[in-house]
Design an enzyme around this catalytic site. Structure first.
Site, PDB file in Angstrom:
ATOM      1  N   ASP A 263       1.050  -0.898   0.302  1.00  0.00           N
ATOM      2  CA  ASP A 263       0.086   0.299   0.532  1.00  0.00           C
ATOM      3  C   ASP A 263       0.717   0.679  -0.401  1.00  0.00           C
ATOM      4  OD1 ASP A 263      -2.302   1.663  -0.299  1.00  0.00           O
ATOM      5  OD2 ASP A 263      -3.576   0.937   1.591  1.00  0.00           O
TER       6      ASP A 263
HETATM    7  C1  NOJ Z   1      -3.823   4.002  -0.164  1.00  0.00           C
HETATM    8  C2  NOJ Z   1      -4.956   3.355  -0.250  1.00  0.00           C
HETATM    9  O1  NOJ Z   1      -5.075   2.320   1.645  1.00  0.00           O
HETATM   10  C3  NOJ Z   1      -5.599   2.241  -1.338  1.00  0.00           C
HETATM   11  O2  NOJ Z   1      -6.506   1.363  -0.606  1.00  0.00           O
HETATM   12  C4  NOJ Z   1      -5.065   2.476  -2.381  1.00  0.00           C
HETATM   13  O3  NOJ Z   1      -5.307   1.874  -2.823  1.00  0.00           O
HETATM   14  C5  NOJ Z   1      -3.652   3.589  -2.472  1.00  0.00           C
HETATM   15  N1  NOJ Z   1      -4.410   4.583  -1.604  1.00  0.00           N
HETATM   16  C6  NOJ Z   1      -3.860   4.151  -4.068  1.00  0.00           C
HETATM   17  O4  NOJ Z   1      -4.491   5.156  -3.767  1.00  0.00           O
END
Ligand code: NOJ
Length: 753
Positions: A292
């Site tokens: 993430d």
């Molecule tokens: C953080 C989020 O937790 C995740 O779900 C998302 O896909 C990414 N950022 C990218 O934006």
């Protein structure tokens, strides 16, 4: 052209290097052979480059990177040190970055372009929790298919969806992005979404790669506070959290994303047990895992990694294949390999997994296949996509209460007062995670209702919801003092036959980092509701929200309540059609609504305990000041017609339990009902929940029509994982429940031998 060079390189190297492949498993799969031939041309740095994902230079969906990064990213693209980019939007921009990767780097390996296509690209469908309330797997699949069609027309080929995190805690803002609290429903919906995004053929330019996230236990954040610690046992992990991920894997999901949280003391990003042992080991998953946003670096704050170098080592060895925005792999992995702390095999394996998905998408055949300006113009916002969003929105609405059939509204001769800031809000219905949507582009409830011209419609805001900015990613500041607009609302309510009040949360009140400690109607809305109730009791409350709310007072006093979530671009039209009876609602709650925050986490499939009660004395599992019962249970939802369940029959045949039930539409309107099947395994070697959803069927009925609905339970549904992580099916008594909600009382008991 560079593309031709790539293709010939691939072919030549395939012919010459195929024998020397480093891959252990021999494969006759032509894609794997092509991947091997590319891998054989790559330097260590280029393989590491595939593992590096950069955010584009504009949209930010995480903490903002430091200034000067754009130049560095550009340079790295040219060196072939970037395997993927996220948040680059639109064909023209995507073509630009792809061109650098393909035409300026040594091997010209195309980028995979990721984006959070969560409930639509530019056209928004309902938020995922709302879609889940439809229990309509075909519609959900179609919605993902439409999202893929629109996103791929805009140049995207990979979405970070579906989020398949189970959550029992409405305080957690990201419940809006999932399928609710139940692993069975969550699994079915996850499969539908994966199939919708990826289609039957990933190389079809209208499909995109999907991503099951967040692996794992992210939805079990303590106190419902985003990014918080999760501490859970193996039984919950295996029986509740993992099933939707496993189902997504079995449905062929091409990628996984790990999560920000730690699970039992280990940050998920650096967790070998999760990624190597379970995912890539037990499940034999062949896709890749992306971290993430910045989660590799966050292992330092978790107190798990000493520094960036250590974080890169831990994450790579644990099986995180791609680094989203931590800059850890690109900066540290080469030296870690040289020092022997990360083996080159780990790097090659990660690069292989990433290249494979790129081949499957057809990016090596044509890196610009998603970059067609004409298609972009034609598809985005097309009638087909808007119609599908409207259809999904209607199917997502849940009727929670309808005393004296106050709904549907009459189409003529009624004086309607429409009250609430959310009633005219054209932004909030888009929900959170609508990065590519145009601001204020949704149809508001006011606009939707205006289309019905037979009535007199008066609108008043009643109370401004927010004192400050409501745009992303500002902190929201509620208006808790300014009641200057109350009077206007009181005036129109006094003169109305029916008052429709649209209350709830703005779009950005749920979603990432939007946890709440209170689950009431924010700001002055509860006070506004009670004030209007004093002058007119004929109120229809339309809720707009991204999570269950504690609307206990409303349930006791307001005659009609419609759960309309955040329904996307077509929200107002869908709500108006339901209010006026042009669409008969059939949604059922995918998450329990608590009576008070103190009950949270609250869920239907709880354990009985040794003191279930109720008892006369105090010594049983309960609250002194609140009922154990939810406000609305999981699976609950009404219709403008009514259904009766009779003749539940169960029998064990050839090791399976066969079930049939007669369901009758007892009303005068056509309607749909979600017929739900629950089991309870009465005695087991690991205690089982009081109810578990194991099947459901969405059935349409004509007035007075009876249909026999059948189910068959196999070992897959009757078994569970024990604490040795073994799937076991145990003999004994099972209760079988069938009905229109998780609190159904129609049951049979069967002896399963
Ligand atoms: C953080 C989020 O937790 C995740 O779900 C998302 O896909 C990414 N950022 C990218 O934006």
């Amino acid at each position: 052209m560079r593309k031709i060079l790539i293709l010939s390189l691939v072919t030549i190297s395939f012919l010459s290097c195929n024998q020397q492949t480093t891959k252990k498993i021999k494969s006759s799969n032509p894609i794997e052979q092509k991947v091997d031939s590319v891998l054989n041309l790559m330097t260590l740095e280029e393989k590491i480059g595939q593992m590096n994902q950069y955010n584009g230079f504009w949209d930010v969906t995480g903490p903002v990177p430091s200034a000067g990064d754009a130049a560095k990213k550009y340079e790295h693209l040219k060196r072939g040190w970037v395997g993927s980019m996220l948040n680059v939007r639109g064909v023209e921009n995507i073509r630009k970055v792809q061109k650098i990767a393909v035409e300026d780097s040594r091997l010209g390996i195309p980028l995979i372009i990721g984006f959070d296509v969560i409930h639509g690209y530019e056209t928004q469908s309902p938020i995922p929790l709302a879609e889940s309330a439809s229990w309509d797997l075909e519609a959900i699949k179609k919605s993902a298919q439409m999202a893929a069609k629109e996103a791929s027309a805009a140049g995207i080929n990979w979405t970070f969806a579906p989020m398949v995190d189970i959550s029992r805690d409405a305080r957690w803002g990201r419940v809006m992005e999932g399928a609710g609290e139940d692993p069975y429903l969550g699994s079915q919906i996850g499969i539908a979404r994966v199939k919708g995004f990826q289609g039957k053929d990933l190389s079809d330019p209208h499909t995109i790669a999907a991503c099951a996230k967040h692996f794992t236990a992210y939805g079990f954040a303590e106190s419902g506070k985003d990014y918080n610690t999760a501490d859970i046992g193996l039984s919950t992990l295996y029986n509740t959290i993992l099933p939707p991920f496993k189902s997504a894997h079995e449905a062929g999901v091409k990628t996984f994303m790990n999560s920000f949280n730690e699970l039992n003391g280990i940050p998920a990003t650096g967790d070998k047990f999760l990624q190597r042992d379970i995912l890539k080991g037990e499940w034999n998953y062949e896709g890749f895992v992306v971290s993430d946003w910045g989660s590799i670096m966050e292992m330092i704050d978790h107190g798990y990694a000493e520094n960036k170098n250590h974080a890169a080592e831990l994450a790579a060895n644990a099986g995180s294949d791609m680094d989203m925005e931590s800059y850890a792999y690109v900066n540290e992995l080469a030296s870690l390999v040289k020092e022997g702390k990360v083996s080159e095999e780990v790097i090659t394996d990660a690069a292989r997994r990433i290249l494979k998905v790129k081949f499957e998408l057809g990016l090596f055949d044509d890196p610009y296949k998603y970059c067609n300006v004409e298609r972009e113009k034609e598809v985005i916002g097309s009638k087909e996509i808007i119609d599908a969003a409207l259809d999904m929105a209607k199917k997502s609405i849940v009727l929670l209460k309808n005393e004296d059939n106050i709904l549907p509204l009459k189409k003529n001769g009624q004086k309607i007062a429409l009250i609430g800031a959310l009633a005219s809000d054209k932004n909030s219905p888009l929900g959170n995670w609508r990065i590519a949507a145009k601001d204020d582009s949704a149809v508001s409830v006011f606009e939707g209702m205006k289309a019905y011209v037979g009535n007199e419609l008066n609108y008043a805001e009643g109370a401004t919801l927010y004192a400050g900015k409501t745009n992303f990613p500002s902190e929201l500041v509620l208006n808790t003092t300014d009641k200057s607009k109350f009077q206007e609302a009181i005036n129109i309510a006094k003169k109305a036959d029916v008052v429709v009040m649209v209350l709830g949360e703005v779009g950005y009140q749920s979603g990432e980092a939007r946890s709440r400690a209170k689950l009431d109607l924010p700001g002055l809305q509860q006070e506004l509701l009670e004030t209007i109730f004093k002058v007119n009791k004929n109120i229809v409350l339309v809720l707009n929200n991204g999570r269950p709310l504690t609307i206990t007072w409303a349930d006791e006093n307001i005659p009609a309540i419609v759960e309309a979530w955040q329904l996307g671009s077509q929200a107002g039209n869908a709500i108006a059609q339901v209010l006026y009876g042009d669409y008969n609602p059939s949604g059922k709650l995918p998450m329990t609504f608590p009576r008070s925050v103190g009950q949270v986490p609250i869920y239907y499939n709880y354990k009985n305990t040794g003191r279930p009660g109720p008892k006369k004395e105090v010594f049983w599992s309960h609250y002194q000041d609140e009922s154990n019962k939810p406000l609305y249970p999981f699976g609950y939802g009404l219709s403008y017609t009514s259904f009766e369940y009779k003749n539940l029959k169960t029998k064990v045949e050839l090791g399976n339990i066969k079930i049939s039930v007669d369901v009758t539409n007892t009303g005068i309107l056509k309607g749909k009902e979600v017929v739900q099947l629950y089991i309870r395994d009465l005695v087991a070697s690991v205690t089982r929940p009081v109810r578990e959803l194991k099947g459901f069927e969405l059935v349409e009925f004509n007035p007075s029509e009876t249909k026999t609905v059948t189910f068959e339970l196999t070992k897959d549904e009757l078994g569970f994982y024990n604490n040795q992580r073994k799937f076991v099916v145990e003999r004994g008594e099972f209760q079988i429940f069938v009905g229109g909600s998780s609190d159904t009382t129609l049951k049979n008991t069967v002896e399963y031998k």
